[in-house]
Design a protein around this motif. Structure first.
Motif, short mmCIF file in Angstrom:
data_model
loop_
_atom_site.label_atom_id
_atom_site.label_comp_id
_atom_site.label_asym_id
_atom_site.label_seq_id
_atom_site.Cartn_x
_atom_site.Cartn_y
_atom_site.Cartn_z
N VAL A 139 0.83 -1.21 0.00
CA VAL A 139 0.00 0.00 0.00
C VAL A 139 0.86 1.25 0.00
O VAL A 139 0.63 2.20 -0.76
CB VAL A 139 -0.95 -0.01 1.22
N ASN A 140 1.89 1.28 0.82
CA ASN A 140 2.75 2.45 0.91
C ASN A 140 3.59 2.67 -0.34
O ASN A 140 4.06 3.79 -0.59
CB ASN A 140 3.68 2.34 2.12
N GLY A 141 3.77 1.63 -1.16
CA GLY A 141 4.58 1.75 -2.37
C GLY A 141 3.77 1.96 -3.62
O GLY A 141 4.30 1.86 -4.73
N GLY A 142 2.47 2.22 -3.47
CA GLY A 142 1.62 2.43 -4.63
C GLY A 142 0.73 1.25 -4.95
O GLY A 142 -0.19 1.34 -5.77
N GLY A 143 1.02 0.10 -4.35
CA GLY A 143 0.12 -1.03 -4.45
C GLY A 143 0.31 -1.95 -5.63
O GLY A 143 -0.38 -2.96 -5.74
N VAL A 144 1.26 -1.65 -6.53
CA VAL A 144 1.42 -2.46 -7.74
C VAL A 144 2.89 -2.71 -8.02
O VAL A 144 3.70 -1.77 -8.03
CB VAL A 144 0.78 -1.79 -8.98
N THR A 145 3.23 -3.95 -8.26
CA THR A 145 4.53 -4.31 -8.85
C THR A 145 4.29 -4.51 -10.34
O THR A 145 3.39 -5.26 -10.72
CB THR A 145 5.07 -5.61 -8.23
N ARG A 146 5.09 -3.84 -11.18
CA ARG A 146 4.88 -3.90 -12.63
C ARG A 146 6.12 -4.46 -13.32
O ARG A 146 7.24 -3.99 -13.09
CB ARG A 146 4.57 -2.52 -13.20
N VAL A 147 5.89 -5.46 -14.17
CA VAL A 147 6.95 -6.07 -14.97
C VAL A 147 6.53 -5.98 -16.43
O VAL A 147 5.40 -6.32 -16.78
CB VAL A 147 7.16 -7.54 -14.56
N GLY A 148 7.44 -5.52 -17.28
CA GLY A 148 7.12 -5.29 -18.68
C GLY A 148 7.05 -6.55 -19.51
O GLY A 148 6.77 -7.65 -19.00
N SER A 149 7.31 -6.41 -20.80
CA SER A 149 7.19 -7.50 -21.76
C SER A 149 8.56 -7.91 -22.30
O SER A 149 9.54 -7.17 -22.18
CB SER A 149 6.28 -7.09 -22.91
N ASN A 150 8.60 -9.10 -22.91
CA ASN A 150 9.79 -9.60 -23.61
C ASN A 150 11.01 -9.76 -22.71
O ASN A 150 12.15 -9.66 -23.17
CB ASN A 150 10.13 -8.69 -24.80
N GLY A 151 10.78 -10.00 -21.43
CA GLY A 151 11.88 -10.16 -20.49
C GLY A 151 12.29 -11.62 -20.34
O GLY A 151 11.59 -12.55 -20.75
N PHE A 152 13.46 -11.82 -19.72
CA PHE A 152 13.99 -13.15 -19.46
C PHE A 152 14.44 -13.16 -18.00
O PHE A 152 15.41 -12.48 -17.63
CB PHE A 152 15.16 -13.45 -20.40
N TYR A 153 13.73 -13.92 -17.18
CA TYR A 153 13.97 -13.95 -15.74
C TYR A 153 14.48 -15.35 -15.38
O TYR A 153 13.71 -16.31 -15.31
CB TYR A 153 12.68 -13.58 -14.98
N MET A 154 15.79 -15.45 -15.20
CA MET A 154 16.42 -16.76 -15.07
C MET A 154 16.19 -17.35 -13.67
O MET A 154 15.58 -16.74 -12.80
CB MET A 154 17.91 -16.65 -15.38
N ILE A 155 16.73 -18.54 -13.49
CA ILE A 155 16.47 -19.33 -12.30
C ILE A 155 16.76 -18.56 -11.01
O ILE A 155 17.80 -17.91 -10.87
CB ILE A 155 17.30 -20.65 -12.35
N GLU A 156 15.80 -18.57 -10.09
CA GLU A 156 15.90 -17.98 -8.76
C GLU A 156 16.08 -16.47 -8.77
O GLU A 156 16.49 -15.88 -7.76
CB GLU A 156 17.02 -18.65 -7.96
N SER A 157 15.76 -15.82 -9.86
CA SER A 157 15.77 -14.35 -9.84
C SER A 157 14.55 -13.84 -9.07
O SER A 157 13.56 -14.56 -8.89
CB SER A 157 15.78 -13.79 -11.27
N HIS A 158 14.63 -12.61 -8.61
CA HIS A 158 13.59 -12.08 -7.72
C HIS A 158 13.27 -10.63 -8.06
O HIS A 158 14.17 -9.79 -8.21
CB HIS A 158 14.05 -12.16 -6.26
N VAL A 159 11.97 -10.34 -8.18
CA VAL A 159 11.47 -8.97 -8.35
C VAL A 159 10.69 -8.62 -7.10
O VAL A 159 9.62 -9.20 -6.83
CB VAL A 159 10.59 -8.84 -9.60
N GLY A 160 11.21 -7.69 -6.32
CA GLY A 160 10.60 -7.32 -5.05
C GLY A 160 9.38 -6.44 -5.21
O GLY A 160 9.05 -5.95 -6.30
N HIS A 161 8.71 -6.21 -4.09
CA HIS A 161 7.46 -5.45 -4.07
C HIS A 161 7.65 -4.03 -4.61
O HIS A 161 8.68 -3.39 -4.40
CB HIS A 161 6.90 -5.40 -2.65
N ASP A 162 6.65 -3.58 -5.36
CA ASP A 162 6.55 -2.20 -5.86
C ASP A 162 7.62 -1.85 -6.89
O ASP A 162 7.81 -0.67 -7.20
CB ASP A 162 6.60 -1.18 -4.71
N CYS A 163 8.33 -2.84 -7.42
CA CYS A 163 9.28 -2.55 -8.49
C CYS A 163 8.53 -2.17 -9.76
O CYS A 163 7.40 -2.61 -10.00
CB CYS A 163 10.16 -3.77 -8.78
#
Length: 265
Positions: free
Chosen positions: A100-124
């Motif tokens: 809530v304090n970070g805007g409430g949304v984590t957004r990830v775009g298109s055409n990405g490559f997220y390899m093994i055990e990678s992490h996208v934290g809250h509100d990124c």
């Protein structure tokens, strides 16, 4: 298996799956999930929370999308994760809901490559065509521009900005903002120069690259104050959109330090 839900998968009532979605063995999908056409969950994938996946994503075993944010202030609020199209999300990758304090949304775009055990934290906010290599980690509230590559085992500190086309070397600990087109490495990370390999691969002209190199040398020279060098760079290269992108990035958040060269450039 192309399209359809495997009999061992658990899909909660209320989940919205578009035409052509494939849900493999032992996947678990929550009630507030929306998945776009052509997306495939290979097996043992968990998609939970208020999570939207776009079209034609490939999600591999044991990835967890839409898990609660790893933040002590989170009390179960209905926050979101929104992921674009055509991403490859490999084994054990995680992407968390916002706060809530970070805007409430984590957004990830298109055409990405997220390899093994990678992490996208809250509100990124993560741009298009981003690559997170093995165990690359984004802390909460990071802003990652298009075409950024984050090397293996590298970590980007919360609230850090990384400009478009930047390269973060493996094992780097990034605690300061990274300029567009920059290349950083180290603990703590410092500028190594420009991401020349990436610029060439993406078709930037020789003239544009040479202009960027000259502007980089001026901006990070030893003479004068940084503000004086910033003003000189603007005056000299105001007709270069790539250079001005760097300038605009630096000006956008004057309270954030940026990664600087460790040695004379």
């Amino acid at each position: 298996m192309s399209g359809g839900i495997h009999p061992t998968a658990v899909v909660a009532k209320g989940a919205e799956l578009a035409e052509g979605v494939t849900v493999g063995p032992f996947c678990v999908i929550g009630a507030r999930v929306k998945i776009g056409p052509g997306t495939r969950l290979h097996s043992h994938v968990v998609v939970d929370g208020s999570t939207e996946l776009g079209a034609n994503n490939q999600v591999y075993p044991f990835a967890v999308l839409g898990g609660p944010p790893q933040h002590t202030a989170y009390k179960g609020e209905d926050t979101r994760l929104v992921v674009g199209d055509n991403n490859v999300i490999r084994e054990h990758a995680t992407m968390n809901l916002g706060t809530v304090n970070g805007g409430g949304v984590t957004r990830v775009g298109s055409n990405g490559f997220y390899m093994i055990e990678s992490h996208v934290g809250h509100d990124c906010v993560v741009g298009d065509s981003v690559i997170l290599t093995k165990q690359a980690t984004l802390g909460g509230h990071c802003e990652i521009g298009d075409f950024v590559i984050v090397g293996g085992l590298a970590a980007v500190h919360q609230f850090t900005r990384v400009g478009r086309h930047a390269m973060i070397g493996g094992l780097a600990a990034v605690v300061k903002d990274v300029i567009p087109y920059g290349s950083v490495w180290g603990n703590h990370a410092h500028l190594e120069g420009l991401n020349l390999v990436g610029l060439k691969r993406r078709g930037f002209s020789r003239e544009s690259i040479n202009t960027l190199r000259a502007a980089y040398r001026l901006l990070f020279a030893d003479e004068g104050t940084f503000q004086e060098r910033l003003d000189d760079t603007i005056e000299t290269y105001s007709d270069s959109p790539e250079v001005m992108e760097i300038i605009d990035f630096i000006r956008a958040d004057a309270n954030r330090p940026i990664c600087l060269p460790e040695r004379e450039v």
